[in-house]
Scaffold this motif. Structure first.
Motif, PDB file in Angstrom:
ATOM      1  N   PRO A  33       0.823  -1.218   0.000  1.00 35.63           N
ATOM      2  CA  PRO A  33       0.000   0.000   0.000  1.00 35.63           C
ATOM      3  C   PRO A  33       0.860   1.273   0.000  1.00 35.63           C
ATOM      4  O   PRO A  33       0.527   2.245  -0.663  1.00 35.63           O
ATOM      5  CB  PRO A  33      -0.814  -0.112   1.280  1.00 35.63           C
ATOM      6  N   LEU A  34       1.967   1.275   0.738  1.00 33.99           N
ATOM      7  CA  LEU A  34       2.835   2.437   0.776  1.00 33.99           C
ATOM      8  C   LEU A  34       3.432   2.699  -0.604  1.00 33.99           C
ATOM      9  O   LEU A  34       3.540   3.832  -1.052  1.00 33.99           O
ATOM     10  CB  LEU A  34       3.941   2.231   1.810  1.00 33.99           C
ATOM     11  N   GLN A  35       3.796   1.618  -1.293  1.00 33.71           N
ATOM     12  CA  GLN A  35       4.337   1.770  -2.637  1.00 33.71           C
ATOM     13  C   GLN A  35       3.289   2.367  -3.577  1.00 33.71           C
ATOM     14  O   GLN A  35       3.587   3.245  -4.384  1.00 33.71           O
ATOM     15  CB  GLN A  35       4.805   0.415  -3.177  1.00 33.71           C
ATOM     16  N   PRO A 115       7.516  10.107   8.682  1.00 37.83           N
ATOM     17  CA  PRO A 115       7.259   8.899   9.481  1.00 37.83           C
ATOM     18  C   PRO A 115       8.258   7.803   9.135  1.00 37.83           C
ATOM     19  O   PRO A 115       8.683   7.660   7.976  1.00 37.83           O
ATOM     20  CB  PRO A 115       5.834   8.506   9.071  1.00 37.83           C
ATOM     21  N   SER A 116       8.636   7.046  10.132  1.00 32.80           N
ATOM     22  CA  SER A 116       9.682   6.031   9.961  1.00 32.80           C
ATOM     23  C   SER A 116       9.427   5.077   8.800  1.00 32.80           C
ATOM     24  O   SER A 116      10.337   4.811   7.994  1.00 32.80           O
ATOM     25  CB  SER A 116       9.849   5.244  11.264  1.00 32.80           C
ATOM     26  N   PRO A 117       8.210   4.528   8.630  1.00 32.53           N
ATOM     27  CA  PRO A 117       7.994   3.610   7.498  1.00 32.53           C
ATOM     28  C   PRO A 117       8.189   4.282   6.147  1.00 32.53           C
ATOM     29  O   PRO A 117       8.700   3.669   5.202  1.00 32.53           O
ATOM     30  CB  PRO A 117       6.546   3.143   7.681  1.00 32.53           C
ATOM     31  N   VAL A 118       7.785   5.538   6.039  1.00 33.87           N
ATOM     32  CA  VAL A 118       7.918   6.267   4.777  1.00 33.87           C
ATOM     33  C   VAL A 118       9.392   6.524   4.480  1.00 33.87           C
ATOM     34  O   VAL A 118       9.864   6.341   3.349  1.00 33.87           O
ATOM     35  CB  VAL A 118       7.132   7.585   4.825  1.00 33.87           C
ATOM     36  N   ARG A 119      10.131   6.949   5.510  1.00 34.38           N
ATOM     37  CA  ARG A 119      11.566   7.202   5.321  1.00 34.38           C
ATOM     38  C   ARG A 119      12.278   5.923   4.876  1.00 34.38           C
ATOM     39  O   ARG A 119      13.090   5.935   3.943  1.00 34.38           O
ATOM     40  CB  ARG A 119      12.186   7.736   6.612  1.00 34.38           C
ATOM     41  N   LYS A 120      11.957   4.827   5.551  1.00 29.55           N
ATOM     42  CA  LYS A 120      12.598   3.544   5.214  1.00 29.55           C
ATOM     43  C   LYS A 120      12.286   3.147   3.775  1.00 29.55           C
ATOM     44  O   LYS A 120      13.165   2.700   3.018  1.00 29.55           O
ATOM     45  CB  LYS A 120      12.119   2.469   6.183  1.00 29.55           C
ATOM     46  N   PHE A 121      11.044   3.322   3.368  1.00 25.18           N
ATOM     47  CA  PHE A 121      10.638   2.967   2.011  1.00 25.18           C
ATOM     48  C   PHE A 121      11.367   3.836   0.984  1.00 25.18           C
ATOM     49  O   PHE A 121      11.874   3.326  -0.028  1.00 25.18           O
ATOM     50  CB  PHE A 121       9.125   3.134   1.862  1.00 25.18           C
TER      51      PHE A 121
END
Length: 531
Positions: A33-35, A115-121
């Motif tokens: 979903p983030l992608q 946000p951490s998940p966005v940065r990681k992605f």
């Protein structure tokens, strides 16, 4: 959240952890979903987000806007100011959950983070070859990274807290240095810029905030593309050289000095009225030397901060401000603010019609009559006004005021219900009160301050009563009492304190008694070498 039942001592801060948790849930935890969310963003927003992910975590909104413009990541819109378009892009990323507020109730500035998940992605995307339209490089020791810089030729260079010396002049001698658009040396403790900085002909952003710079190189005037020059809290730099007048494309000249070092506004050379006609931001400028009158030529200004305002230049200064129809933010600080400096505000002054933020530092004999016309005002700070009686009733009628700070603005021992009647301060969300003479805040009418979320009581060393009616402020989310008298703290205790009913509904309370402050200061002194 911490509750008022844990009122002993200073409350444990849980907001940052909660905000991080909210950030984790607002951005999708699964990669697919983030992608999809990322791929749905237009290219210019993808690039803005990538750039945010490279920057250190936690950056002010204003600085981010200026960096995005400098890096060339903002699409041009006919009839729109680039900084406004950048702010729209940031708002869109926030609405998509790709950016979030790190400090939601900061009275000073808005801090953003990825946000951490966005940065990681996003980092993973860049590692897998999703090429951005910029080359940004962040390092703490540039002298060890020159080979890398030669290979990658960055367009943005951020140095982190490196203690560069005058002997490190070769750190700007790398391939493609003249392609740099952004050079940020914030908090690096550098004392002198190398002469090579004048060769950075593409430089648009130069950040020297919180450095130890004491002089500027002669080549500064060759930076003809420069749009942002940030020298706030910059060493003992008290004046800018004549070469600054060559920077005719400047849009943001941000200066500010430290009162406690007995350094005031930065002096500019004569001629700014003819050179700086593109300026949107000018802060920390010294009012003397004819500058107050020259400011009248800077009609594009949106943000103005003037220091060392004196009776002999206030009339010219106010006349200049009336020529700035788009001014949104105004700060005026009297000369010798801490030493009973008087700020004379003429009743004949007509404030700019779109003014949203106003900061006044210095003794005020009275509030001028034009205060009632500030219908668009959202933020007001009155500092060291030392007004002898409560003249603030007009403020509660301002329809859009959201943030109000009285910093030693009122010298009365008592604050009563006349401060705010029912329905007063209809949109106020944050209120800060500091006073060394206030002893009692006696009463709040039910229905007063209907939108208040944050109440900060600071430096009220004699306060021994919170207002009756505080219990009716059901919107309150946080209250700080720093410091307060020990017997007052006893009356606020959840286990039998006679005044606890006034604050028991507030989710987060921070307090520190005067004795706790004294102990903390003593412990700090004992822990310092030679202390």
């Amino acid at each position: 959240m911490a509750s008022s039942n844990a009122i002993e001592g200073e409350m444990e801060e849980t907001e940052n952890s909660q905000e991080n948790e909210e950030g984790e849930t607002s951005a999708s935890s699964s990669s697919l979903p983030l992608q999809l969310c990322y791929r749905d963003l237009p290219d210019y927003l993808q690039n803005c987000l990538m750039y945010c992910c490279i920057l250190p975590d936690g950056i002010s909104k204003g600085k981010l806007i200026r960096l995005l413009v400098a890096q060339g990541l903002i699409q041009e819109k006919a009839g729109h100011v680039m900084e406004d378009v950048a702010e729209e892009n940031i708002s869109e990323l926030i609405s998509q959950g790709m950016l979030q507020l790190k400090e939601q109730h900061s009275s000073v500035r808005t801090i953003l983070q990825v946000p951490s998940p966005v940065r990681k992605f996003c980092v993973q995307q860049m590692e897998e070859g999703d090429v951005a339209t910029f080359r940004a490089f962040v390092c703490s020791d540039i002298t060890e990274q020159l080979a890398h810089l030669n290979n990658h030729q960055p367009t943005s260079l951020f140095l982190l807290r490196k203690n560069l010396s005058q002997d490190d002049g070769n750190w700007l001698k790398f391939n493609g240095a003249n392609s740099l658009r952004v050079l940020d040396l914030e908090r690096t403790k550098i004392k002198r810029l190398p002469d090579e900085v004048g060769d950075l002909i593409s430089l648009i952003y130069l950040g020297l905030n919180h450095t130890d710079i004491e002089e500027l190189p002669e080549g500064l005037g060759r930076l003809k593309a420069l749009q942002t020059f940030d020298i706030r809290w910059c060493g003992h730099l008290t004046a800018l050289p004549d070469q600054i007048l060559n920077l005719v494309r400047l849009r943001h000249l941000k200066m500010y000095k430290n009162w406690f070092q007995n350094v005031h506004g930065v002096k500019l050379p004569p001629g700014i009225g003819g050179s700086f006609t593109n300026l949107l931001t000018l802060t920390g400028v010294h009012a003397g030397g004819g500058i107050a009158e020259e400011l009248g030529n800077l009609i594009q200004l949106r943000r103005l901060g003037v220091m060392d305002v004196a009776e002999e230049n206030i009339r010219e200064l106010l006349a200049s401000i009336t020529k700035m129809p788009g001014l949104l933010s105004l700060s005026l600080e009297s000369i010798h603010t801490f030493n009973e400096g008087k700020l004379v505000l003429l009743d004949s002054f007509s404030p700019p019609p779109f003014l949203q933020k106003l900061r006044l530092e210095g003794i005020l004999e009275k509030l001028p009559s034009w205060f009632g016309s500030l219908e668009r005002l959202t933020k007001l700070r009155l500092g060291f006004s030392h007004m002898p009686e409560n003249q603030f009733s007009v403020l509660q009628l301002l329809p859009n005021l959201k943030n109000l700070c009285f910093w030693h603005a009122y010298d009365g021992k008592q604050l009563g219900k006349e401060f705010c009647s029912a329905g007063g301060f209809a949109k106020l969300e944050e209120l800060t009160i500091a006073s060394r003479v206030l002893e009692e805040w006696t009463e709040l009418e039910e229905g007063a301050l209907p939108s208040l979320k944050y109440l900060y009581v600071r430096n009220c060393l004699r306060l021994r009563m919170l207002p009756e009616g505080l219990q009716f402020l059901t919107t309150l989310q946080r209250m700080d009492l720093l410091p307060l008298l020990h017997d007052h703290a006893e009356r606020l205790r959840p286990d039998g304190g006679e005044e606890n009913y006034k604050i028991s509904h507030i989710p987060m309370i921070r307090l520190m008694t005067t004795s706790m402050v004294e102990e903390a200061v003593k412990a700090q002194g004992e822990g310092c070498p030679g202390g």
